[in-house]
Scaffold this motif. Structure first.
Motif, PDB file in Angstrom:
ATOM      1  N   ALA A 165       0.831  -1.208   0.000  1.00 54.42           N
ATOM      2  CA  ALA A 165       0.000   0.000   0.000  1.00 54.42           C
ATOM      3  C   ALA A 165       0.863   1.255   0.000  1.00 54.42           C
ATOM      4  CB  ALA A 165      -0.927  -0.015   1.214  1.00 54.42           C
ATOM      5  N   SER A 166       1.947   1.236   0.783  1.00 53.78           N
ATOM      6  CA  SER A 166       2.819   2.410   0.837  1.00 53.78           C
ATOM      7  C   SER A 166       3.536   2.637  -0.495  1.00 53.78           C
ATOM      8  CB  SER A 166       3.836   2.257   1.972  1.00 53.78           C
ATOM      9  OG  SER A 166       4.759   1.215   1.703  1.00 53.78           O
ATOM     10  N   TYR A 168       2.291   1.899  -3.468  1.00 45.38           N
ATOM     11  CA  TYR A 168       1.306   2.530  -4.355  1.00 45.38           C
ATOM     12  C   TYR A 168       1.171   4.018  -4.026  1.00 45.38           C
ATOM     13  CZ  TYR A 168      -0.414  -1.733  -6.595  1.00 45.38           C
ATOM     14  OH  TYR A 168      -0.519  -2.873  -7.357  1.00 45.38           O
ATOM     15  N   PHE A 169       1.256   4.355  -2.746  1.00 48.02           N
ATOM     16  CA  PHE A 169       1.190   5.763  -2.351  1.00 48.02           C
ATOM     17  C   PHE A 169       2.395   6.522  -2.902  1.00 48.02           C
ATOM     18  CE2 PHE A 169       1.627   9.438   0.387  1.00 48.02           C
ATOM     19  CZ  PHE A 169       0.308   9.844   0.597  1.00 48.02           C
ATOM     20  N   TYR A 174      -3.019   6.852  -5.589  1.00 47.62           N
ATOM     21  CA  TYR A 174      -3.697   6.996  -4.307  1.00 47.62           C
ATOM     22  C   TYR A 174      -4.954   6.131  -4.173  1.00 47.62           C
ATOM     23  CZ  TYR A 174      -0.493  10.945  -4.226  1.00 47.62           C
ATOM     24  OH  TYR A 174       0.635  11.725  -4.281  1.00 47.62           O
ATOM     25  N   ALA A 177      -3.687   2.742  -3.318  1.00 44.84           N
ATOM     26  CA  ALA A 177      -3.118   2.748  -1.968  1.00 44.84           C
ATOM     27  C   ALA A 177      -4.219   2.687  -0.928  1.00 44.84           C
ATOM     28  CB  ALA A 177      -2.261   3.994  -1.765  1.00 44.84           C
ATOM     29  N   GLU A 180      -5.672  -0.924  -1.010  1.00 46.89           N
ATOM     30  CA  GLU A 180      -4.792  -1.934  -0.439  1.00 46.89           C
ATOM     31  C   GLU A 180      -4.706  -1.823   1.086  1.00 46.89           C
ATOM     32  OE1 GLU A 180      -3.156  -4.398  -1.881  1.00 46.89           O
ATOM     33  OE2 GLU A 180      -3.584  -3.945  -3.999  1.00 46.89           O
ATOM     34  N   SER A 181      -4.773  -0.608   1.610  1.00 48.12           N
ATOM     35  CA  SER A 181      -4.601  -0.403   3.056  1.00 48.12           C
ATOM     36  C   SER A 181      -5.892  -0.575   3.847  1.00 48.12           C
ATOM     37  CB  SER A 181      -4.025   0.989   3.321  1.00 48.12           C
ATOM     38  OG  SER A 181      -4.872   1.993   2.786  1.00 48.12           O
ATOM     39  N   HIS A 199      -4.211   4.920   4.987  1.00 45.64           N
ATOM     40  CA  HIS A 199      -5.502   4.896   4.295  1.00 45.64           C
ATOM     41  C   HIS A 199      -6.103   6.302   4.256  1.00 45.64           C
ATOM     42  CE1 HIS A 199      -9.328   3.352   2.888  1.00 45.64           C
ATOM     43  NE2 HIS A 199      -9.955   3.875   3.934  1.00 45.64           N
ATOM     44  N   ALA A 202      -4.149   8.571   1.873  1.00 40.36           N
ATOM     45  CA  ALA A 202      -4.457   8.296   0.468  1.00 40.36           C
ATOM     46  C   ALA A 202      -5.805   8.896   0.083  1.00 40.36           C
ATOM     47  CB  ALA A 202      -4.447   6.788   0.221  1.00 40.36           C
TER      48      ALA A 202
END
Length: 321
Positions: A165-166, A168-169, A174, A177, A180-181, A199, A202
């Motif tokens: 997730a991080s 993707y951020f 976003y 991210a 995913e989070s 989360h 994002a």
């Protein structure tokens, strides 16, 4: 009888045949190959033990020399327990101390390919993803490798999910991210607070999800009031309120954040700027700019709430005028 003494001849001891020539003579090529492999395995194990001993003592150069010796003594028929220790140790030595990520990446990949079920393989996947990201700028490749790891059941699955997730951020994706989070953010995981903060961040990057971001930051304060992330979540709530034009509400959140924020000067600057904007909007001015830098004068600010089923801090900010 002896011809001169008349004594009997002593019985001569019969010579035992040499076993090595017999083995070479009677053992087939396959058996000889097996014996050679058995002779190599102790050399690999001995070199590995020496490498690990040097590693523990902090002599990483000698450790790497012996790791390479162990690697050279390996055979494809050796068990994965030995192979994985040698692959992982050699790769760690190259990556962590020899500044050779390319060589380390090849060894991590070889470990993952040849010993996929080894307990060391999961960590090798993660380190390989870090190499792809930090040294080769291969963000998609790093995400793909970690995604493959996440699909397997292992003890680091939640850490891997948060890392994906991080990434993707960092890639400015976003929506992905946030997606995913989210499962980890609303779980009972020990790292749920980090996932919830990510989360919310994002969600805050898109105008369409600002309200969702505000609720997520508020929930973090409610669920984890003692977390180091709670003051930062309060600061983000202030930023969202300021973006919405509600400077009084923003000051309220920032005043709450000021007590425990890791960078109080940043909070003080934000409060001072908000008061200046209020002064420009209202001719008479609202409050004193100096008060933003005076912690002793912010004594009537409510404490961080511990429990609030409603989902928002019990101290209701002033209504937007």
């Amino acid at each position: 009888m002896h011809p001169h003494s008349g004594a009997a001849w002593p019985q001569r001891r019969r010579r035992q045949p040499c076993l090595c020539p017999l083995r070479r003579k009677y053992l087939g090529p396959a058996a000889l190959c097996t014996l050679a492999l058995l002779a190599c395995k102790p050399r690999a194990e001995q070199a590995l033990h020496q490498a690990e001993a040097f590693w523990v003592s902090g002599d990483y150069e000698k450790a790497l020399v012996h790791y390479e010796q162990a690697l050279g003594a390996l055979r494809t028929e050796d068990d994965c327990t030995l192979r994985s220790r040698i692959f992982k140790g050699t790769a760690d030595a190259y990556y962590l101390h020899a500044n050779n990520p390319s060589r380390a990446a090849k060894l991590y990949a070889q470990l993952a390919r040849e010993c996929p079920d080894s307990p060391l393989t999961q960590n090798a996947h993660m380190l390989l993803a870090e190499i792809q990201l930090n040294h080769f700028a291969d963000l998609p490749g790093a995400i793909a490798r970690l995604s493959a790891v996440k699909s397997q059941t292992h003890e680091q699955a939640e850490v891997v999910a948060l890392r994906i997730a991080s990434l993707y951020f960092e890639d400015k994706n976003y929506p992905q991210a946030a997606l995913e989070s989210k499962p980890l953010a609303y779980s009972h995981s020990p790292i749920a607070q980090e996932a919830l903060f990510l989360h919310a961040q994002a969600l805050a990057m898109s105008k369409e999800t600002l309200d969702e971001a505000s609720h997520a930051f508020s929930e973090l304060v409610q669920r984890f009031p003692d977390s180091p992330l709670a003051p930062q979540a309060l600061f983000e709530l202030g930023k969202l309120a300021s973006m919405d034009g509600d400077e009084e509400r923003a000051i309220h959140w920032w005043a709450l954040s000021l007590r425990n924020h890791p960078n109080p000067q940043t909070v003080q600057i934000a409060i001072a700027a908000a008061r200046e904007r209020l002064a420009v909007k209202t001719p008479d001015g609202i409050g004193s700019p100096e008060r933003a830098f005076d912690r002793d004068k912010i004594q009537d600010t409510p404490q961080l709430p511990r429990v609030n089923p409603a989902g928002l801090p019990p101290s209701t900010p002033p209504a937007k005028k």
